[in-house]
Motif scaffolding. Structure first.
Motif, mmCIF file in Angstrom:
data_model
loop_
_atom_site.group_PDB
_atom_site.id
_atom_site.type_symbol
_atom_site.label_atom_id
_atom_site.label_comp_id
_atom_site.label_asym_id
_atom_site.label_seq_id
_atom_site.Cartn_x
_atom_site.Cartn_y
_atom_site.Cartn_z
ATOM 1 N N TYR A 12 1.058 -1.143 -0.188
ATOM 2 C CA TYR A 12 0.062 0.200 0.078
ATOM 3 C C TYR A 12 0.850 1.360 0.246
ATOM 4 N N ASN A 13 1.397 2.148 -0.963
ATOM 5 C CA ASN A 13 1.064 3.455 -1.123
ATOM 6 C C ASN A 13 3.119 3.165 -0.970
ATOM 7 N N ASP A 43 -3.479 -2.964 -1.759
ATOM 8 C CA ASP A 43 -4.666 -2.335 -1.073
ATOM 9 C C ASP A 43 -5.002 -1.103 -1.924
ATOM 10 N N GLY A 44 -4.977 -0.562 -2.643
ATOM 11 C CA GLY A 44 -5.021 0.993 -3.292
ATOM 12 C C GLY A 44 -3.997 1.952 -2.882
ATOM 13 N N SER A 45 -3.288 1.261 -3.867
ATOM 14 C CA SER A 45 -2.102 2.530 -3.735
ATOM 15 C C SER A 45 -2.262 3.501 -4.956
ATOM 16 N N ASP A 71 -8.948 2.377 -3.283
ATOM 17 C CA ASP A 71 -8.792 2.009 -1.386
ATOM 18 C C ASP A 71 -10.084 3.328 -0.822
#
Length: 279
Positions: A12-13, A43-45, A71
């Protein structure tokens, strides 16, 4: 031995660290005929992660897939289910996106894989100062190897230095066949057929914690046995601040599982597969 291993890397990011992990997976010493692919469970980066994966696809010598979801909060369990839908291996190894792997990581998991078992590997935590040095010059650390890291850990660069020693397989690998405690998905090998038997992770777990314990407990209830990968399969976990103690709703979710005899999740792989088919 597995014919093909799917390594699922959660992220994630954090593209800088993810690149290090993916490059460490490219530095594998191949033994036997076991092929492998890597699936990033995202998971939504933001777009930086997608751009990194697109660039590395042309550089790395293994298939690299990207399973992204929007995200809407910490949804690691559902993110891993998304990656499972994209994966094609008959054996799956889960790691976290801040864990570097050793050059024999794939070969070791292939050797440890055993019918009727999941393999719980180990991790060494790299200390804060050493992590800062690694992030300042990441190209130097894309190929972590066992012996140099053993001495770095002995000198204070990481904890659990003796986990970096590769010891022979003995009956001790089966000392705690029914224990779910302290098995974590930062280094875990499971046959795909067994994952399907328990319908993957429970996507109702939102927020940090216990989604891995839920998964392991259901595997045990389905008849699987725990096999230790300690002193064989180890990942190098980069330092990062840990979240403070919070009373997560996942505690209640896991207690409900403990109080039941369930082997299936509340919402698992099948529901996600049906949703993808209807889209």
């Amino acid at each position: 031995m597995p014919e093909k291993i799917s390594v699922i890397v959660s992220t994630y990011n954090n593209p800088q660290v993810l690149e290090m992990v993916l490059r460490s997976l490219a530095a594998q010493r191949r033994r036997g005929s076991t092929a492998y692919e890597v699936v990033v469970a995202d998971d939504g980066s933001g777009p930086d992660t997608a751009a990194l994966i697109g660039r590395l696809r042309g550089e790395l010598d293994y298939p690299l897939l990207h399973a992204w979801q929007a995200d809407t909060g910490f949804r690691l369990a559902e993110s891993r289910n998304n990656a499972l839908l994209a994966a094609s291996g008959d054996y799956v190894v889960f790691i976290d996106g801040d864990c570097l792997v050793l050059p024999d990581f794939i070969a070791t998991h292939a050797r440890l894989a055993q019918a009727g078992c999941f393999v719980a590997g180990a991790r060494c935590y790299i200390k804060k100062r050493k992590t800062a040095a690694i992030l300042a010059a990441p190209q130097r650390w894309w190929r972590p190897s066992r012996l140099p890291w053993f001495f770095r850990a002995l000198l204070g660069g990481a904890n659990r230095p003796f986990q970096l020693l590769a010891l022979p397989d003995t009956a001790r690998r089966h000392r705690h066949p029914g224990r779910w405690q302290k098995v974590q998905t930062c280094n875990l090998g499971v046959w795909r057929a067994d994952i399907e038997r328990v319908d993957g992770f429970d996507a109702t777990y939102v927020g940090h914690g216990l989604e891995d314990s839920d998964f392991i407990l259901r595997l045990l209830r389905a008849g699987l046995r725990r096999k230790s990968g300690r002193f064989a399969s180890v990942v190098l976990h980069l330092w990062h601040p840990r979240p403070g103690a919070v009373q997560s709703p996942n505690v209640g979710r896991f207690q409900a599982l403990l109080d039941s005899g369930r082997t299936l999740p509340v919402t698992g792989l099948a529901a996600l597969r049906d949703k993808a088919a209807a889209a």
